[in-house]
Enzyme design. Structure first.
Site, mmCIF file in Angstrom:
data_model
loop_
_atom_site.group_PDB
_atom_site.id
_atom_site.type_symbol
_atom_site.label_atom_id
_atom_site.label_comp_id
_atom_site.label_asym_id
_atom_site.label_seq_id
_atom_site.Cartn_x
_atom_site.Cartn_y
_atom_site.Cartn_z
ATOM 1 C CB CYS A 1 28.996 37.653 44.293
ATOM 2 S SG CYS A 1 30.434 36.687 44.819
ATOM 3 N N GLY B 1 30.609 38.372 38.107
ATOM 4 C CA GLY B 1 31.447 37.281 38.614
ATOM 5 C C GLY B 1 31.580 36.209 37.567
ATOM 6 C CG ASN C 1 26.652 40.732 45.584
ATOM 7 O OD1 ASN C 1 25.968 41.573 45.030
ATOM 8 N ND2 ASN C 1 27.968 40.861 45.675
ATOM 9 N N GLY C 2 28.513 40.048 48.532
ATOM 10 C CA GLY C 2 28.977 40.956 49.579
ATOM 11 C C GLY C 2 30.108 40.334 50.343
ATOM 12 C CE1 TYR D 1 35.069 48.150 35.689
ATOM 13 C CE2 TYR D 1 34.596 46.777 37.588
ATOM 14 C CZ TYR D 1 35.180 46.947 36.349
ATOM 15 O OH TYR D 1 35.865 45.919 35.777
#
Lengths: 496, 496, 496, 496
Positions: free
Chosen positions: B24, B50, B125-126, B269
């Site tokens: 996200c 995302g 985000n998470g 990544y």
């Protein structure tokens, strides 16, 4: 667009305009139960040659079926529903980047026509240099034109031919053409491929499960797992049909024999790097252009930075020849789809970087060699050089892996008017100042031919169509030399 | 999809599944006249985190405005019309890759709630490791949940807090959370950013024209021309408001002090290569992973081939360290958009290569070192190794620039169930056989820490969240250790 | 709409506004294999009660499924694809005409909520007069509201009830309501129907293939070939469930017994003419209103002209009573769909007649009696009278088959603010002048009751809810009498 | 439609098929600043003549602009955006109900062609009886056809004419036509209207703000507030142009003088009741048909029930002549838009009534006279009679306000093949039994002429085109008498 919305800011429009635009792709397959699906996959592999629109026409033994759409193949031809509307074992397809005619559905190819003896469809990569002249003559004779493409004149010429067999009518028609073309055509009985007398635009023959395939580039064959057979020769017509359950290929050569002169830009820019064009790996050729460029115009530097993605192979070649490390000093955003409209002046002034951004860690405090494949208007180059300086580059050296473009193309490459070409307006030093680089260098024409495996260009018998660098146009230019090229090909403005 | 259409062939589904999925992105800006437009640009720059859906919420001084859409930012938030429906000088935005809850519009963030004292919106985000446990307790107390995201519990906790000030309610709420989060929240008066006590997910502070910005990564700041100020610290809440026409930033630390432990996968990544995370250039770190990998597992070879685009920086590092040339032996099709449905078995058997194809001229007859960032299920690797062999590679050596992934993530990375992870099921030799390579090697955990600038991993006080490689989860896992994780978070199935 | 486009001209907006707007429709079926399809057909038959949006919720034994759409049932729920997304043998549906809350998807009913013990869905025809007061109290207690409908408070009240059984929670909830409602609700085990203590809004019970059905009007039963069983009584809750494979219906009466007082406007305007409401044929009642009107305010004339289609039954009644011929002096265009935007002042001045036009042959030189069902703002009447005069009418007599509307409704009928009601602002002669008729007459309140089969209205115990004509509101009006009615129910403005 | 979805049940398909279908409408305006907007309004008023597709072509002094859409005018041409894409002060428009050619965009009119001397567009109401013969000859000569409409031959004939002036070319072309037509055509300088030598299809001339208008019916003039000037005569061409800032109308009569013979079906069914066709009010004529019908076939009964909406005027006439009360015994659902797909056999067996339902209170226990305008296949009539019986009718008498239809039409009315026409297959008693009525009666041919104001039909010189009742076709039928009518007009199947 809603009224009041301001146009896209100049940076991104320029970036888009500051490219040679791709031209078109063609594909055809005969006698395969999945003809439409395979054609869709082939067009997808050839998407880099044209992104504005695509079409597929199939023949199912009694009717032709057509689907034409604006936009990408993967967005329009990827679902089972559209493929089911394209029954039949013979198919041809086309990706369009408009070089003549507006991009509206009636201009999307393949075009279709019905003769007394049956229907046929045709797709065209290239551009006719007497298309407009032929069109005017046809209209004078009472022909009704449904599109604004130069390709439509071929339909009318075939329809008006006095010959009986479809192939004879087709030969009658293309003998009247001047310019560049790779055609795929489909009649009720045959799949036809044809390349102009000089072989300016590419066309290859492949085979899948024993069925013949025609495609603009070998990458389309690789994508579908087909075998490459050979390139269609310049001035050759191949006719694929079925006899006694077996596919038969006839070759016709209706033109006087002539040496081939394919377009050098396929190697520099258009073809996909994994394609093999005229027997040469495109990736290899591009790397060799980088080698030659490094030999011709070496410079002391810390890092070789390609302009993504067009400059990557040449930059690798430059790096390997020079020993200066290759680094991704510019990062490309992979999600650039449609263009952002930027609603206010404030936003435009931000210098927003939607497509690329500097990778500061590789640039800051470094002497940077920027490598790209070619220079058209130069407007992007200004911004990229500035972006490097903003990211802290100590020096910026700009290297182009092709010669200065001084002449427009009329064979299917969308080049700007000549007076928009930077190299037609300025000398080298002026160009250097314009782009803001510390040094600027182009590959020489002979360097380009060396990268192609020749010693140099032989002006008496050049092996490639290279007028953009030399002004040496290989065919007549009837439409351009006659009356002035009209801006408006149709009295009818029509949406989608 | 029409009935009868067969599902996409396994190759491409696998290729899609054989990645760690992004998580996200969040973005926020306060006090800027173009808040929504800038948020759209920021989300576009963070699209790599995302791609399923995005949303923007603005506040115009009297009302909040929300637009939520499935699909890419550039397709949904790029026109003036949608921006005009988002008036106001404060905005927050979110890109979604679903880790909990289906991707339907009611799950798209930012989520919004109305308290007695006014509205607020939040983007996350998470992933919470006690989200489900909290949700159950809330429902038991009569709360009505409108989404199936774990983020919604934060809304309810804020609404039910007995405190008066919004900030106090917010602190009340997040103190009950366990897991990973970077939040941006917008109330009628404040823009708030918060990072979990370990700082697992990233969040940075920037400034544009004197106005504060919050973003998941620095690349979003670069894209809009904003200045990077600092990273939000682990366990820190920043509160941005306006006083007497000037922006004020307060920092709160409601948790006991703790050492940060950011997620190492951002470097491997997730983060964009041009971002700077925790003070380190992501591109540099990835290249150093390639260096370390070359040192640890050198091999005689002719060419280093990256798996595009994820393996490129590590492959460059490997090439520079090893002296073996870097070449683009695999070409990526840039026009892969939606997925092709392949209607027949025949088509599936073609081994169609829509996304990548071998660049035969760089592979044929060569000893190839394939470099990628990480190995998840291994299904793609099998195909890529085979593609190299089909293109004539003499040897194929596979190198991974990170350690074997042996444990699932619960902090916002979409990893498969543990028993789908190749390295959790097989030893090195089994994996080598599975992917079909001549040799296979991973970067060691200590090599990974060296690439990060450490001597080695200190098991007593590891500096990064690295449980995927080590099994060392840095927080409680209440939902996972309690009752079994339910597959179905809602009784209601609802479209789009 | 593109900026620059001017708003629709006042005539047509006024015509649209100069109606009492329909309210809503509900439908439910239990235990039928085609539950969703039948619900779609039932909602289609009830389309006249609400055209803004529709929704269907089904339960398939393990999950609920919801589809909600803006627009007509026939456009949204007519294809197999949408019906297939609604599996299950129990379904409820709702047509919306918004009386509270904006028409956006999150407001489209049925609404759904998940309790600890399972999910439930609810659809509501009517309007609560204490909905806002309840909502404020709930928010104060930490409830998060997802819609801006008054119906959502019922969800929260059920969720917060301390009772265990769903039915007990539901009774707990509706006991707190004030105003008008006909509810259909669906839990995992039961279909529930409920009517407010006065039975203001209608709800009938039917049966198809042995399965129970609930619907706002009998015309929905006729459309699907179902049998009418009885009206749900005022203050009654019916609970339909299955026991041992058989459908069981329980009736509950949780309120003190009270005499019913259904809304008289169902007869005058809302219900479909072929429906039977409270045992009376709506068509018959409307014709009798025409009879009574002719008796009360006869006039010498040549022709009775109904305003289509609302005035047709009353005009037939007037014609039969008076002996003056009934003619279609106004022709309605059946293809009026979306509204035309008229881009220029010139066009607006044409007096364009998109919906109706005069049938000159029946009007020219005639004394015309125009008959309509009711008069709201009077703005349309002005235009219609003028249209008659333009077509050559010698005299225009205007007759209304209901009394003057002097008070607003708060029970689910969208009436204008009181000061927009023509009869609240003017006396009869002023109204006559305003509409431009030669004479103007309304049906008396007693005449209205006579058409219903009574001798006259008994002010002590009126049999119908008739406050629009009398000011006699039958329930408390907590929201209206407390603080002022807020214009904006949500801080969040959200599209579709 | 998704595969697997079953087709719509036979009832509703039959109901749709059991009508004479409308044909087409044309409209044109010259020299008005709002030409496109007024044309859209005019087409909307003429929507009853064709609902499948519409198109508008404008000319702005330098280019033509076209917009063509499938669906209703009000859905496609009602917003400012589409009107803005149609600049110019001259416009023609067309509503299509397909009588030849599939309904795909390339068949939607007006059609456009470019001649050497400029462009022109044409719209056509009617049908050519030698269109196919002409088309074949043109293809033989090398013409390429872009549509499958018979109208396209006119374009080719104009393009191939050897004359210089556009008008002369146009006359050249229409002299070769046989059949029925009302044309509107637009060249760069002129608006042209033309009616076939017998005036089979209607065309009227109007004026708005001093500018000429052409329209199929007067109701289009009324809708936009224009003045009716006169009918275009049979065999007349009117040419509207501007000279010295003033509009000029020339009349040409290129055919030998002949008596007009307009289509009688315009009065019976097609024209809107408020139109005046050939000087007669359509509503009046229809009522007189009811009068004549009552005189010819009176019956003892309690109530006259029209089949809505087509039977209403004749039923009123029948009621007034017979003294039996007129009642709405069948109620029409106004919200029937797209058709419902009924997914299961169970649903189909419900006998669902989506379009009409019985108004039981007016039917039960009554002797009912059902009145409709005409009887085609009779399949609907069976259902309607049964619906009356199901609602409790004691007797059902069926009366048709036109004679039995025994012959197909070839002039633009979509009639079934002759062997599908009930009256071509059965005698009166067989038909009565088929529809299930107690008695059945049609208006006689002489009764029809009496309703038109004549004494009777004069077989030697009939005043109307009435072959559907008499078999007396007024023109040659070249296509039908030559070779058999082909089912498939094009080898190309193409979507929308």
């Amino acid at each position: 667009m809603t009224a009041g919305a301001e146009p896209i800011d100049s940076f991104w429009r320029e970036l888009e305009e500051d490219r040679l635009h791709e031209e078109c792709a063609v594909f055809g397959i005969f006698g395969h139960p999945d003809a439409a699906a395979i054609t869709a996959l082939g067009l997808h592999a050839l998407q880099h040659r044209g992104q504005e629109a695509s079409g597929i026409v199939t023949y199912d033994g009694s009717r032709f079926h057509a689907e034409k759409r604006l936009g990408l193949v993967g967005d329009n031809f990827s679902n089972a529903e559209v493929i089911e509307r394209l029954p039949g074992s013979a198919a041809i397809g086309h990706n369009r980047y408009s070089t003549t005619g507006e991009t509206i559905l009636r201009n999307v190819q393949p075009l279709f026509a019905e003769l007394e003896t049956g229907g046929f469809a045709i797709g065209h990569n290239g551009n006719l240099t007497n298309g407009l002249t032929l069109r005017k003559q046809l209209v004078r004779e009472g022909a009704l034109c449904q599109s604004t493409t130069d390709t439509e004149v071929v339909l009318h010429l075939v329809a008006r031919s006095q010959r009986n067999r479809f192939l004879d009518r087709f030969i009658d028609a293309i003998r009247q053409l001047e310019g560049a073309y790779a055609f795929v055509a489909l009649s009720t009985k045959k799949l036809i491929g044809a390349r102009d007398p000089l072989g300016i635009r590419p066309l290859v023959l492949g085979q899948l499960d024993g069925r013949y395939i025609l495609a603009s580039e070998t990458c389309a064959l690789d994508t579908i797992g087909a075998k490459y057979i050979r390139d269609i020769e310049n001035g050759e017509i191949v006719v694929i049909s079925e006899e006694a359950g077996k596919q038969v290929l006839e070759s016709h050569k209706p033109f006087p024999p002539q040496r081939a002169r394919p377009c050098i830009f396929e190697y520099i820019y258009f073809a996909r790097p994994d394609s093999v064009v005229g027997g040469k790996s495109v990736y290899d050729v591009r790397k060799r252009m980088g080698h030659e460029l490094a030999r011709e115009s070496m410079v002391e530097a810390d890092v070789i930075v390609p302009i993504p993605d067009s400059g990557v192979p040449a930059a690798l070649g430059f790096s390997q020849e020079s020993g200066i490390p290759f680094e991704l000093g510019i990062i490309r955003n992979h999600y650039v789809g449609r263009t952002f409209i930027q609603p206010t002046q404030r936003i435009r002034e931000l210098g927003v970087r939607l497509k690329h951004s500097a990778n500061r860690s590789q640039v800051e405090g470094k002497r940077v060699v920027l490598v790209d494949d070619s220079l058209v208007r130069g407007t992007t180059s200004v911004k990229i050089v500035q972006m490097m300086r903003d990211a802290g580059a100590k020096e910026v050296h700009f290297r182009l892996a092709s010669p200065p473009i001084t002449h427009s193309d009329f064979y299917g490459i969308d080049t700007p008017e000549r007076d928009k070409l930077l190299a037609a307006r300025m000398d080298l030093e002026q160009m250097r100042k314009f782009v803001g680089a510390d040094t600027l260098a182009f590959l020489s024409v002979d360097g380009l031919y060396r990268a192609m495996g020749e010693d140099a260009r032989d002006p008496a018998r050049p092996l490639y169509t290279d007028h953009c660098f030399t002004g040496d146009y290989p065919t007549g230019l009837t439409d351009m030399t006659g009356e002035s090229h009209p801006k408006q090909l149709s009295l009818l403005a029509e949406a989608g």
